[in-house]
Write a protein that holds these residues in place. Sequence first.
Motif, mmCIF file in Angstrom:
data_model
loop_
_atom_site.group_PDB
_atom_site.id
_atom_site.type_symbol
_atom_site.label_atom_id
_atom_site.label_comp_id
_atom_site.label_asym_id
_atom_site.label_seq_id
_atom_site.Cartn_x
_atom_site.Cartn_y
_atom_site.Cartn_z
ATOM 1 N N MET A 33 0.826 -1.209 0.000
ATOM 2 C CA MET A 33 0.000 0.000 0.000
ATOM 3 C C MET A 33 0.862 1.262 0.000
ATOM 4 O O MET A 33 0.552 2.230 -0.697
ATOM 5 N N ARG A 34 1.946 1.259 0.764
ATOM 6 C CA ARG A 34 2.842 2.425 0.775
ATOM 7 C C ARG A 34 3.488 2.625 -0.584
ATOM 8 O O ARG A 34 3.633 3.752 -1.053
ATOM 9 N N ASP A 35 3.882 1.531 -1.227
ATOM 10 C CA ASP A 35 4.494 1.630 -2.548
ATOM 11 C C ASP A 35 3.493 2.183 -3.561
ATOM 12 O O ASP A 35 3.843 3.052 -4.371
ATOM 13 N N VAL A 36 2.262 1.698 -3.525
ATOM 14 C CA VAL A 36 1.230 2.205 -4.434
ATOM 15 C C VAL A 36 0.997 3.686 -4.182
ATOM 16 O O VAL A 36 0.856 4.480 -5.115
ATOM 17 N N GLU A 37 0.966 4.074 -2.926
ATOM 18 C CA GLU A 37 0.740 5.481 -2.596
ATOM 19 C C GLU A 37 1.869 6.360 -3.130
ATOM 20 O O GLU A 37 1.617 7.414 -3.703
ATOM 21 N N LYS A 38 3.110 5.893 -2.983
ATOM 22 C CA LYS A 38 4.249 6.689 -3.442
ATOM 23 C C LYS A 38 4.321 6.773 -4.963
ATOM 24 O O LYS A 38 4.591 7.819 -5.516
ATOM 25 N N THR A 39 4.103 5.642 -5.617
ATOM 26 C CA THR A 39 4.325 5.607 -7.067
ATOM 27 C C THR A 39 3.098 5.978 -7.891
ATOM 28 O O THR A 39 3.244 6.402 -9.031
ATOM 29 N N PRO A 99 1.528 11.047 -7.130
ATOM 30 C CA PRO A 99 1.781 11.741 -8.396
ATOM 31 C C PRO A 99 0.506 12.030 -9.194
ATOM 32 O O PRO A 99 0.371 13.096 -9.792
ATOM 33 N N THR A 100 -0.443 11.103 -9.184
ATOM 34 C CA THR A 100 -1.693 11.311 -9.905
ATOM 35 C C THR A 100 -2.479 12.465 -9.309
ATOM 36 O O THR A 100 -3.009 13.318 -10.033
ATOM 37 N N VAL A 101 -2.559 12.512 -7.999
ATOM 38 C CA VAL A 101 -3.268 13.607 -7.330
ATOM 39 C C VAL A 101 -2.591 14.942 -7.634
ATOM 40 O O VAL A 101 -3.270 15.938 -7.907
#
Length: 126
Positions: A72-78, A82-84
Amino acid sequence: MDSFTGIRFKKETAKRFQTFSRTYFKSHTEAMSTMLDFFFYNEISPKEKLGPTGRTIEAKLLKRINAVIAIMRDVEKTQTKPTVAMIQSLFETEEPTKKPLIVEKKYAEEKKEVRFREKQNTSNQL
């Protein structure tokens, strides 16, 4: 009164059984009867393993939970952050800041203001 019979056990095994029986039951007969009923009703053999213990299950769950948190942390970072940021930059409508014009000194208006003046009235009255 019930009759008793003697069964031969090794000393270590008999002592282990006696301490176990005293902790959980009123008599040795009740302890042995309850243990035999447990194996009979659950249709399991005392030599079988019942499966993983609570500690091993907990350790495995903690490992999986930590792995999920890392994902989940990796998805949030990558992906998410960036999308937001890109979407926010698309919707932001800031007016460009107006920069002052750069004018040469010889064309710039020079304003000389007098800061101090001599007193007009010499009689020292305000």
